[in-house]
Design a protein around this motif. Structure first.
Motif, PDB file in Angstrom:
ATOM      1  N   LYS A  75      10.485  30.362  61.095  1.00 19.84           N
ATOM      2  CA  LYS A  75       9.158  30.961  60.942  1.00 19.84           C
ATOM      3  C   LYS A  75       9.202  32.449  60.629  1.00 19.84           C
ATOM      4  CE  LYS A  75       6.817  27.682  64.015  1.00 19.84           C
ATOM      5  NZ  LYS A  75       6.097  27.526  65.310  1.00 19.84           N
ATOM      6  N   ARG A  76      10.406  33.038  60.710  1.00 19.29           N
ATOM      7  CA  ARG A  76      10.520  34.475  60.464  1.00 19.29           C
ATOM      8  C   ARG A  76      10.472  34.763  58.966  1.00 19.29           C
ATOM      9  NH1 ARG A  76      10.677  38.133  64.833  1.00 19.29           N
ATOM     10  NH2 ARG A  76      11.780  39.478  63.359  1.00 19.29           N
ATOM     11  N   ASP A  77       9.595  35.701  58.572  1.00 20.63           N
ATOM     12  CA  ASP A  77       9.504  36.081  57.163  1.00 20.63           C
ATOM     13  C   ASP A  77      10.663  36.975  56.723  1.00 20.63           C
ATOM     14  OD1 ASP A  77       7.145  34.672  56.946  1.00 20.63           O
ATOM     15  OD2 ASP A  77       5.900  36.413  57.475  1.00 20.63           O
ATOM     16  N   ASP A  78      11.304  37.655  57.692  1.00 17.99           N
ATOM     17  CA  ASP A  78      12.386  38.580  57.338  1.00 17.99           C
ATOM     18  C   ASP A  78      13.762  37.919  57.384  1.00 17.99           C
ATOM     19  OD1 ASP A  78      12.333  38.195  60.038  1.00 17.99           O
ATOM     20  OD2 ASP A  78      12.716  40.283  60.578  1.00 17.99           O
ATOM     21  N   LEU A  79      13.780  36.575  57.514  1.00 20.05           N
ATOM     22  CA  LEU A  79      15.039  35.846  57.537  1.00 20.05           C
ATOM     23  C   LEU A  79      15.018  34.725  56.493  1.00 20.05           C
ATOM     24  CD1 LEU A  79      15.671  35.332  61.376  1.00 20.05           C
ATOM     25  CD2 LEU A  79      16.564  37.157  59.917  1.00 20.05           C
ATOM     26  N   LYS A  80      16.124  34.556  55.799  1.00 22.22           N
ATOM     27  CA  LYS A  80      16.300  33.427  54.895  1.00 22.22           C
ATOM     28  C   LYS A  80      17.388  32.540  55.483  1.00 22.22           C
ATOM     29  CE  LYS A  80      17.435  32.138  50.142  1.00 22.22           C
ATOM     30  NZ  LYS A  80      17.850  32.634  48.798  1.00 22.22           N
ATOM     31  N   ILE A  81      16.985  31.406  56.017  1.00 21.17           N
ATOM     32  CA  ILE A  81      17.907  30.537  56.739  1.00 21.17           C
ATOM     33  C   ILE A  81      18.535  29.527  55.778  1.00 21.17           C
ATOM     34  CG2 ILE A  81      18.156  28.894  58.625  1.00 21.17           C
ATOM     35  CD1 ILE A  81      17.481  31.754  59.479  1.00 21.17           C
ATOM     36  N   ARG A  82      19.859  29.441  55.859  1.00 21.42           N
ATOM     37  CA  ARG A  82      20.606  28.458  55.071  1.00 21.42           C
ATOM     38  C   ARG A  82      21.354  27.536  56.030  1.00 21.42           C
ATOM     39  NH1 ARG A  82      24.102  30.847  50.274  1.00 21.42           N
ATOM     40  NH2 ARG A  82      24.495  28.568  50.187  1.00 21.42           N
ATOM     41  N   GLU A  83      21.046  26.233  55.909  1.00 19.83           N
ATOM     42  CA  GLU A  83      21.666  25.246  56.783  1.00 19.83           C
ATOM     43  C   GLU A  83      22.657  24.353  56.028  1.00 19.83           C
ATOM     44  OE1 GLU A  83      18.825  23.899  60.117  1.00 19.83           O
ATOM     45  OE2 GLU A  83      17.511  24.087  58.359  1.00 19.83           O
ATOM     46  N   ASP A  84      23.041  24.804  54.829  1.00 17.70           N
ATOM     47  CA  ASP A  84      23.935  24.012  53.990  1.00 17.70           C
ATOM     48  C   ASP A  84      25.337  24.598  53.907  1.00 17.70           C
ATOM     49  OD1 ASP A  84      23.072  26.270  52.701  1.00 17.70           O
ATOM     50  OD2 ASP A  84      23.043  25.358  50.710  1.00 17.70           O
ATOM     51  N   ILE A  85      25.696  25.455  54.839  1.00 19.77           N
ATOM     52  CA  ILE A  85      26.982  26.153  54.779  1.00 19.77           C
ATOM     53  C   ILE A  85      27.919  25.598  55.844  1.00 19.77           C
ATOM     54  CG2 ILE A  85      28.125  28.386  55.071  1.00 19.77           C
ATOM     55  CD1 ILE A  85      25.641  29.717  53.957  1.00 19.77           C
ATOM     56  N   ALA A  86      29.138  25.298  55.438  1.00 18.81           N
ATOM     57  CA  ALA A  86      30.140  24.765  56.363  1.00 18.81           C
ATOM     58  C   ALA A  86      30.678  25.889  57.243  1.00 18.81           C
ATOM     59  CB  ALA A  86      31.285  24.112  55.593  1.00 18.81           C
ATOM     60  N   GLU A  87      31.070  25.521  58.453  1.00 17.71           N
ATOM     61  CA  GLU A  87      31.528  26.518  59.422  1.00 17.71           C
ATOM     62  C   GLU A  87      32.782  27.248  58.965  1.00 17.71           C
ATOM     63  OE1 GLU A  87      33.292  26.620  63.984  1.00 17.71           O
ATOM     64  OE2 GLU A  87      32.149  24.870  63.281  1.00 17.71           O
ATOM     65  N   ASP A  88      33.704  26.551  58.302  1.00 14.04           N
ATOM     66  CA  ASP A  88      34.991  27.146  57.974  1.00 14.04           C
ATOM     67  C   ASP A  88      34.919  28.222  56.901  1.00 14.04           C
ATOM     68  OD1 ASP A  88      34.231  25.308  56.113  1.00 14.04           O
ATOM     69  OD2 ASP A  88      36.250  24.526  55.744  1.00 14.04           O
ATOM     70  N   ILE A  89      33.845  28.276  56.109  1.00 10.41           N
ATOM     71  CA  ILE A  89      33.751  29.302  55.060  1.00 10.41           C
ATOM     72  C   ILE A  89      32.818  30.453  55.442  1.00 10.41           C
ATOM     73  CG2 ILE A  89      34.261  27.622  53.252  1.00 10.41           C
ATOM     74  CD1 ILE A  89      31.256  27.664  52.541  1.00 10.41           C
ATOM     75  N   ILE A  90      32.303  30.430  56.681  1.00 10.03           N
ATOM     76  CA  ILE A  90      31.385  31.498  57.113  1.00 10.03           C
ATOM     77  C   ILE A  90      32.034  32.886  57.046  1.00 10.03           C
ATOM     78  CG2 ILE A  90      30.264  32.459  59.164  1.00 10.03           C
ATOM     79  CD1 ILE A  90      29.241  29.681  59.797  1.00 10.03           C
ATOM     80  N   PRO A  91      33.237  33.098  57.626  1.00  7.09           N
ATOM     81  CA  PRO A  91      33.838  34.441  57.544  1.00  7.09           C
ATOM     82  C   PRO A  91      34.019  34.933  56.116  1.00  7.09           C
ATOM     83  CG  PRO A  91      34.978  33.098  59.168  1.00  7.09           C
ATOM     84  CD  PRO A  91      34.068  32.177  58.421  1.00  7.09           C
ATOM     85  N   GLN A  92      34.421  34.044  55.230  1.00  7.94           N
ATOM     86  CA  GLN A  92      34.632  34.420  53.829  1.00  7.94           C
ATOM     87  C   GLN A  92      33.325  34.860  53.177  1.00  7.94           C
ATOM     88  OE1 GLN A  92      36.410  31.296  51.498  1.00  7.94           O
ATOM     89  NE2 GLN A  92      35.881  32.266  49.543  1.00  7.94           N
ATOM     90  N   LEU A  93      32.247  34.114  53.434  1.00  5.32           N
ATOM     91  CA  LEU A  93      30.948  34.454  52.834  1.00  5.32           C
ATOM     92  C   LEU A  93      30.406  35.776  53.362  1.00  5.32           C
ATOM     93  CD1 LEU A  93      29.183  30.965  52.794  1.00  5.32           C
ATOM     94  CD2 LEU A  93      30.284  32.166  50.889  1.00  5.32           C
ATOM     95  N   ILE A  94      30.631  36.064  54.649  1.00  5.85           N
ATOM     96  CA  ILE A  94      30.158  37.331  55.211  1.00  5.85           C
ATOM     97  C   ILE A  94      30.957  38.496  54.641  1.00  5.85           C
ATOM     98  CG2 ILE A  94      29.938  38.684  57.331  1.00  5.85           C
ATOM     99  CD1 ILE A  94      29.330  36.144  58.830  1.00  5.85           C
ATOM    100  N   ARG A  95      32.277  38.329  54.500  1.00  6.39           N
ATOM    101  CA  ARG A  95      33.108  39.408  53.937  1.00  6.39           C
ATOM    102  C   ARG A  95      32.726  39.708  52.494  1.00  6.39           C
ATOM    103  NH1 ARG A  95      37.444  36.391  56.345  1.00  6.39           N
ATOM    104  NH2 ARG A  95      38.070  37.288  58.348  1.00  6.39           N
ATOM    105  N   SER A  96      32.360  38.671  51.744  1.00  9.17           N
ATOM    106  CA  SER A  96      31.992  38.865  50.338  1.00  9.17           C
ATOM    107  C   SER A  96      30.520  39.231  50.155  1.00  9.17           C
ATOM    108  CB  SER A  96      32.290  37.584  49.554  1.00  9.17           C
ATOM    109  OG  SER A  96      31.489  36.499  50.020  1.00  9.17           O
ATOM    110  N   ASP A  97      29.786  39.416  51.273  1.00  8.91           N
ATOM    111  CA  ASP A  97      28.372  39.794  51.257  1.00  8.91           C
ATOM    112  C   ASP A  97      27.476  38.718  50.659  1.00  8.91           C
ATOM    113  OD1 ASP A  97      29.039  42.192  52.414  1.00  8.91           O
ATOM    114  OD2 ASP A  97      29.131  43.291  50.521  1.00  8.91           O
ATOM    115  N   SER A  98      27.956  37.479  50.631  1.00  7.22           N
ATOM    116  CA  SER A  98      27.111  36.387  50.157  1.00  7.22           C
ATOM    117  C   SER A  98      26.023  36.059  51.173  1.00  7.22           C
ATOM    118  CB  SER A  98      27.959  35.147  49.873  1.00  7.22           C
ATOM    119  OG  SER A  98      28.914  35.415  48.861  1.00  7.22           O
ATOM    120  N   ILE A  99      26.346  36.198  52.445  1.00 12.01           N
ATOM    121  CA  ILE A  99      25.367  36.069  53.519  1.00 12.01           C
ATOM    122  C   ILE A  99      25.521  37.265  54.448  1.00 12.01           C
ATOM    123  CG2 ILE A  99      25.292  33.554  53.403  1.00 12.01           C
ATOM    124  CD1 ILE A  99      27.119  33.468  55.844  1.00 12.01           C
ATOM    125  N   ASP A 100      24.480  37.554  55.218  1.00  4.44           N
ATOM    126  CA  ASP A 100      24.519  38.701  56.122  1.00  4.44           C
ATOM    127  C   ASP A 100      25.076  38.351  57.494  1.00  4.44           C
ATOM    128  OD1 ASP A 100      23.183  40.833  54.487  1.00  4.44           O
ATOM    129  OD2 ASP A 100      21.603  39.321  54.455  1.00  4.44           O
TER     130      ASP A 100
END
Length: 398
Positions: A75-100
Motif C-alpha cells: 500500500k506504500r506509494d514510495d515503495l515498488k515491491i517486487r516478489e519475482d526475485i530469487a533469494e540467491d541473486i539478491i546481493p548481486q542485484l543490490i550491488r548493481s543498483d538494480s534494486i535498493d
C-alpha cells in the motif's frame, strides 16, 4: 623602535604587491567558511530531498508468511515491491543498483509468532548508498509491524504493556546549548584558524627571505645603517600581521556564513552567536598572537636558510603536516585541556579555543597555555635572531 617601524612599513608595501600573500590574508579566509557552509547546505538539502522522495525498489520474499506486513508494504506509494526475485541473486542485484533493498521472511515466521516466539525478518541493503535511506525507511516499517505484533500479544494475554517497562529514565542534560555546540563546533574552528594562520605567515615569510635573495634586494637592506635584529623584527612584524589578519578574516568569514544560513534553527543560531561574544573572540585571538609569532620566526628561519624561493617551498611543505597533526589530535574524543596538554604547542591552542567557545575554560589552565605559548614565541624569535646573525646562513652557497 623608529627604525624597526620604518623597515616594517617598507616590507609591508612589498607584501601588498604580492597577490598570493594578499589572497591568504583576506580573500581565502573570508570566503572559505561561506563557501564551505553553502556547499554543505546545498548538498545536504538536495540529498535529503532526494532521499525523502525517492521510490525504493524492494524485493520481497515472504514464504507465505507475514501477510499483514506484506499488505502494509504494497500500500506504500514510495515503495515498488517486487516478489519475482530469487533469494540467491539478491546481493548481486543490490550491488548493481538494480534494486535498493530486499526483505525476506523466515518460513516458520507465522508459526513462531503464533507460539509467542521470536520470528526473523531479514533486511538486505547497501549502507554506502543514499545516506543509508533504504535501511532507515524499511527499518521504520518493520518496527511499526513489530509494535503491532506486540500489541496483539498483550491483548491476547490481557496484560498491560507497562509491565515490560518497569523503569522509566528521565534524562536531564545540565550542559547548556552553547556548551554542547561549542564542544563540537569549537573543536573544528581552531583547525581552520591554525591552518589559516600558518598559510598566512608562509607566503610573506618566503618572500621576505628567499624571495629577496632571488631579487638581490636583501644585500641592499643589509648594508643600510641598521642592525640585523632591527631588520629581522621589521620583517617578522609584517609576517605576524599577515598571519593574524588571516585568523581575523576567518572569524569574519565564519560569522558571515552563519548569518547567511537561514536554515539554522533559531536556538542553535543563538548559541553560535553566544559563542562569538567579544570576550571569547579576544581570548582566542590573544592565544593566536604568540602562536603567530612562533610561526613567523620559524618560517623566517627557513626562508633565510634557503638559497631560493623554490627551495624554501620544498622545506616548508612538510611543516604543514607537523602543524596539522596536533590540531587533528585536538579533535579526537577524550583529548581535553589539562596540565600536560596545556604545554604542547598548537594542541594547547586548539583545546583552549574549544573550551573558550564552550564557556568552560579554567583560568589556571588558560594561564598555563599563555605561559607556554609566550615562552615558545620568545625562544623561536631568539633562535631566528641567532640564525640571522650568521652571514654563512644568509649567503649560503652550498
Amino acid at each position: 623602535m623608529k627604525t624597526i617601524l620604518t623597515i616594517f612599513k617598507k616590507e609591508f608595501k612589498d607584501i601588498t604587491r604580492d597577490r598570493r600573500s594578499m589572497m591568504m590574508m583576506f580573500i581565502i579566509p573570508m570566503l572559505l567558511f561561506p563557501l564551505l557552509f553553502t556547499i554543505a547546505a546545498v548538498f545536504t538539502t538536495r540529498q535529503a530531498q532526494k532521499v525523502r522522495t525517492k521510490t525504493l525498489v524492494v524485493a520481497l520474499i515472504t514464504n507465505g508468511n507475514a501477510e499483514a506486513f506484506r499488505e502494509i508494504l504494497l500500500k506504500r506509494d514510495d515503495l515498488k515491491i517486487r516478489e519475482d526475485i530469487a533469494e540467491d541473486i539478491i546481493p548481486q542485484l543490490i550491488r548493481s543498483d538494480s534494486i535498493d533493498a530486499a526483505i525476506r521472511v523466515e518460513e516458520q515466521f507465522d508459526a513462531q509468532i503464533a507460539d509467542l516466539q521470536r520470528g526473523q525478518i531479514h533486511l538486505y541493503f547497501k549502507s554506502s548508498r543514499d545516506m543509508d535511506a533504504s535501511r532507515n525507511r524499511l527499518t521504520s516499517l518493520i518496527r511499526d509491524y513489530e509494535n503491532q505484533i506486540v500489541n496483539d500479544r498483550f491483548q491476547r494475554l490481557a496484560l498491560d504493556r507497562m509491565i515490560v517497562d518497569p523503569v522509566q529514565v528521565r534524562r536531564h542534560d545540565i550542559a547548556s546549548q552553547r556548551e554542547r555546540i561549542g564542544k563540537s563546533v569549537g573543536g573544528f574552528l581552531p583547525y581552520i584558524f591554525v591552518i589559516m594562520c600558518f598559510m598566512g605567515c608562509m607566503y610573506p615569510a618566503l618572500d621576505l627571505g628567499a624571495g629577496e635573495k632571488e631579487r638581490a634586494t636583501l644585500e641592499t637592506l643589509l648594508v643600510a645603517p641598521v642592525s640585523k635584529i632591527q631588520i629581522l623584527l621589521g620583517k617578522c612584524g609584517v609576517i605576524v600581521l599577515s598571519g593574524f589578519a588571516s585568523i581575523a578574516n576567518s572569524f569574519i568569514g565564519f560569522f558571515i556564513a552563519v548569518m547567511l544560513q537561514r536554515e539554522i534553527v533559531a536556538r542553535i543560531l543563538d548559541a553560535l552567536q553566544g559563542m562569538f561574544e567579544i570576550s571569547s573572540i579576544l581570548l582566542v585571538l590573544s592565544l593566536c598572537l604568540p602562536l603567530t609569532i612562533f610561526f613567523a620566526a620559524a618560517l623566517m628561519s627557513v626562508s633565510i636558510f634557503a638559497k631560493s624561493f623554490k627551495e624554501a617551498q620544498s622545506i616548508v611543505a612538510p611543516l604543514n603536516i607537523i602543524v596539522i597533526i596536533p590540531v587533528f589530535i585536538g579533535l579526537l574524543p577524550g583529548i581535553e585541556l589539562n596540565a600536560i596538554t596545556s604545554l604542547i604547542p598548537v594542541l594547547n591552542v586548539s583545546l583552549a579555543s574549544k573550551e573558550i567557545f564552550a564557556g568552560t575554560i579554567k583560568l589556571p589552565l588558560l594561564f598555563e597555555v599563555y605561559a607556554s605559548l609566550i615562552a615558545l614565541a620568545a625562544l623561536s624569535l631568539y633562535g631566528c635572531a641567532r640564525w640571522f646573525e650568521r652571514e654563512s646562513t644568509i649567503f649560503r652557497e652550498t
